[in-house]
Design a protein around this motif. Sequence first.
Motif, short mmCIF file in Angstrom:
data_model
loop_
_atom_site.label_atom_id
_atom_site.label_comp_id
_atom_site.label_asym_id
_atom_site.label_seq_id
_atom_site.Cartn_x
_atom_site.Cartn_y
_atom_site.Cartn_z
N VAL A 102 26.54 -5.51 -46.15
CA VAL A 102 25.71 -6.28 -47.46
C VAL A 102 25.48 -7.59 -46.88
CG1 VAL A 102 26.08 -7.63 -49.35
CG2 VAL A 102 27.02 -5.54 -49.36
N SER A 103 26.44 -8.37 -45.94
CA SER A 103 25.96 -9.72 -45.57
C SER A 103 24.77 -9.50 -44.20
CB SER A 103 27.31 -10.30 -44.89
OG SER A 103 27.76 -9.62 -43.58
N GLY A 104 24.90 -8.34 -43.58
CA GLY A 104 23.70 -7.99 -42.45
C GLY A 104 22.42 -7.86 -43.38
N SER A 105 22.44 -7.25 -44.48
CA SER A 105 20.92 -7.16 -45.04
C SER A 105 20.58 -8.49 -45.58
CB SER A 105 21.23 -6.12 -46.15
OG SER A 105 21.97 -6.77 -47.10
N PHE A 106 21.53 -9.44 -46.01
CA PHE A 106 21.03 -10.85 -46.30
C PHE A 106 20.60 -11.58 -45.10
CE2 PHE A 106 23.85 -10.12 -50.30
CZ PHE A 106 23.13 -10.15 -51.24
N LEU A 107 21.46 -11.38 -44.21
CA LEU A 107 20.80 -12.22 -42.93
C LEU A 107 19.49 -11.76 -42.35
CD1 LEU A 107 24.11 -12.45 -41.12
CD2 LEU A 107 22.86 -14.04 -42.17
N GLN A 109 17.28 -10.24 -44.11
CA GLN A 109 16.10 -10.46 -44.98
C GLN A 109 15.59 -11.94 -44.77
OE1 GLN A 109 17.29 -9.55 -48.98
NE2 GLN A 109 16.96 -7.33 -48.75
N GLY A 110 16.61 -12.95 -44.70
CA GLY A 110 16.36 -14.46 -44.36
C GLY A 110 15.57 -14.73 -43.08
N PHE A 111 16.00 -13.68 -41.88
CA PHE A 111 14.99 -14.03 -40.72
C PHE A 111 13.88 -13.46 -40.28
CE2 PHE A 111 19.64 -14.80 -39.41
CZ PHE A 111 19.61 -16.06 -39.35
N ILE A 112 13.52 -12.52 -40.95
CA ILE A 112 12.15 -11.95 -41.20
C ILE A 112 11.12 -12.76 -41.45
CG2 ILE A 112 10.82 -9.86 -41.43
CD1 ILE A 112 13.47 -8.18 -41.51
N PRO A 113 10.28 -13.31 -41.05
CA PRO A 113 9.01 -13.99 -41.72
C PRO A 113 8.03 -13.18 -42.05
CG PRO A 113 8.91 -14.07 -39.09
CD PRO A 113 10.48 -13.43 -39.31
N ASP A 114 7.31 -13.72 -42.85
CA ASP A 114 6.25 -12.76 -43.34
C ASP A 114 5.03 -12.14 -42.51
OD1 ASP A 114 7.22 -13.43 -46.14
OD2 ASP A 114 6.13 -15.23 -46.24
N LYS A 115 5.02 -12.77 -41.43
CA LYS A 115 3.87 -12.18 -40.50
C LYS A 115 4.66 -10.90 -39.87
CE LYS A 115 1.04 -13.76 -36.75
NZ LYS A 115 0.38 -14.93 -36.17
N THR A 116 5.84 -10.93 -39.87
CA THR A 116 6.68 -9.91 -39.06
C THR A 116 6.29 -8.72 -40.07
OG1 THR A 116 8.08 -11.44 -37.81
CG2 THR A 116 8.82 -9.05 -38.08
N LYS A 117 6.72 -9.07 -41.46
CA LYS A 117 6.55 -8.07 -42.16
C LYS A 117 4.96 -7.36 -42.42
CE LYS A 117 9.78 -9.64 -45.51
NZ LYS A 117 10.40 -10.24 -46.71
#
Length: 150
Positions: A102-107, A109-117
């Motif tokens: 759970v904590s890994g998924s929150f981390l 999501q916070g580190f992936i910028p929109d450009k990377t997506k």
Amino acid sequence: MRCSKAHKLISPYIDGELPEREVSELEGHMKVCDKCRAEFEEGNDLHNLFANMAVFKAPYGFHKRLMANISSGKTREISGIPVFVRFAEAFVIIAIIVIGVVSGSFLIQGFIPDKTKEVMASLSLDVFDSAPPDSLGGVYLAMTEERNEE
């Protein structure tokens, strides 16, 4: 005599419990059958190994104490503490794994910028052709499409 019957008679033969008629049949079979003779030799070696073992005497009164314990019905009581400890260990391990996921998924999501997506979306398989036209697969698909149109 068949090997299946010989296999059943080898152990009684080694122990000296086989009737004389079957002894002669088994010995005749082992003269011609290497597999059964090898099994007999292996069993005989094992028998000799146990027959030549040292014999130890039990301590004085062992039999009486053993029989008294059995007849009195004394058994060791099983406490619930070891079982509880095992369940607690398993629960802690599962909790650590769940918290990590759970904590890994929150981390992430916070580190992936929109450009990377956007870059990841552009690498989707929907963008690529299933088979380029100049490849062998593309030529095959072109040939089969022409046949289907006719």
